[in-house]
Design an enzyme around this catalytic site. Structure first.
Site, PDB file in Angstrom:
ATOM      1  N   ALA A   1       0.852  -1.177   0.000  1.00 25.78           N
ATOM      2  CA  ALA A   1       0.000   0.000   0.000  1.00 25.78           C
ATOM      3  C   ALA A   1       0.888   1.227   0.000  1.00 25.78           C
ATOM      4  O   ALA A   1       1.801   1.335   0.796  1.00 25.78           O
ATOM      5  CB  ALA A   1      -0.900  -0.010   1.222  1.00 25.78           C
ATOM      6  N   CYS A   2       0.607   2.143  -0.870  1.00 25.15           N
ATOM      7  CA  CYS A   2       1.484   3.297  -1.038  1.00 25.15           C
ATOM      8  C   CYS A   2       0.663   4.504  -1.434  1.00 25.15           C
ATOM      9  O   CYS A   2      -0.477   4.387  -1.854  1.00 25.15           O
ATOM     10  CB  CYS A   2       2.520   3.047  -2.134  1.00 25.15           C
ATOM     11  SG  CYS A   2       3.363   1.468  -2.052  1.00 25.15           S
TER      12      CYS A   2
END
Length: 349
Positions: free
Chosen positions: A23-24
């Protein structure tokens, strides 16, 4: 430079403990016409620390996309700085022409299935996919044209206990143009515009834009969604990056982007059970596309450090350099003097 052309896109995307792009949040700062600053900020979030070393590759290196079978082969036209996870696969990077590319988790991604053993479509390992584009292209328009005319399959393995790594990617060049690459229901969709300044995870871009449009009507000065969910991070980042001044000096531009990355980071140690992609921010980076500096900071570090590409030899024949981050408890400021000659990383095909 010759590129191999294929007949169909195929992907069985399962990544080995090599470079999980979890997740970014990715945010692009665009200066005004007087400054022309283009900086790309990125956070990488995951439930466990991701060992990451930095490499500097010069131009003139011969590479291939797989160890055998149908593959792409090339000789790098440009030098680049790369963030390499587990010393086996490239998560992101920037080349010496200011092209920045990042891979982000997108759990709704569905890739085309392979045609079969007789298919001659060249296959691309995820461990070198980012390098391929940074090695061979200077601008987003060049990448966009190539993707419209060429196709390739993608291959990898699972990581982190069997997690399937489903990704989408974004590229930004020094003009501020951005290209988002997403697979949906087996089709590669491309979105190209300077307006695509934020990318997080799922849902895909059209749905995410619809969510963001709803919050634009609410008005960010009145209320912004505050959870660590992908859509909430997207909305917060979009509001702030479009409401900080663009006509500022370098230090203020960097500070604006850095502080925005803080608002979309996930507190260290936090995770949601069953959602490994919604977990702690492990590290962040800022790629200065116009100035050639690549900034990096681990969550547990007390300071940012950076590589100045303008002060590194990148012409053909120059050595590959490595910053082994495990050898330093604290890094701060320019770390060019810590770069050591290296054989390069070994791709985890």
């Amino acid at each position: 430079m010759k590129f191999l052309k294929s007949a169909a896109v195929a992907a069985s995307l399962l990544m080995a403990g090599n470079m999980p792009s979890g997740a970014c949040t990715r945010v692009v700062f665009l200066g005004d016409s007087t400054t022309n600053y283009v900086m790309v900020g990125r956070t990488l979030d995951w439930r466990t620390p991701i060992p990451t070393n930095l490499y500097v590759y010069p131009a003139g290196i011969k590479k291939q996309s797989m160890p055998d079978g149908p593959m792409l082969t090339w000789t790098s036209q440009y030098g680049s700085v790369l963030a390499v996870g587990y010393d086996g696969g490239v998560t992101e990077g920037m080349n010496d022409r200011g092209l920045v590319m990042n891979g982000l988790f997108c759990k709704g991604t569905i890739y085309k299935e392979s045609i079969g053993p007789d298919d001659n479509t060249p296959v691309m390992s995820l461990s070198v996919l980012v390098s391929y584009f940074l090695d061979n292209f200077e601008t987003v328009d060049e990448v966009y044209t190539w993707l419209q005319q060429n196709e390739f399959a993608i291959f990898g393995k699972t990581f982190d206990g069997g997690t399937v790594s489903t990704l989408h990617w974004a590229l930004t060049d020094r003009t501020g143009e951005t290209l988002v690459m997403e697979y949906v229901d087996g089709k590669l969709n491309l979105y190209k515009s300077k307006d695509y300044r934020v990318l997080t995870n799922d849902p895909p871009m059209p749905q995410m834009q619809a969510i963001n449009d709803y919050w634009k009507a609410v008005g960010g000065v009145n209320m912004l969604p505050g959870t660590v969910r992908s859509s909430d991070r997207f909305v917060r980042a979009s509001f702030f990056i479009n409401h900080v001044p663009a006509n500022v000096d370098y230090a203020a531009a960097w500070a604006s982007l850095s502080s925005i990355m803080g608002t979309v980071s996930v507190p260290y140690g936090y995770e949601i059970e069953g959602e490994p992609n919604v977990s702690s921010t492990q590290w962040r980076s800022i790629a200065d596309a116009t100035g050639g500096k690549y900034y990096f900071k681990f969550a547990y570090s007390t300071a940012d450090f950076w590589i100045d590409m303008s002060k590194v030899l990148l012409k053909p024949g120059s050595p590959i350099l490595k910053l082994d981050t495990t050898k330093y408890e604290e890094l701060s400021g320019c770390v060019n003097n810590h770069l050591k000659k290296s054989e390069g990383f070994t791709p985890l095909w």
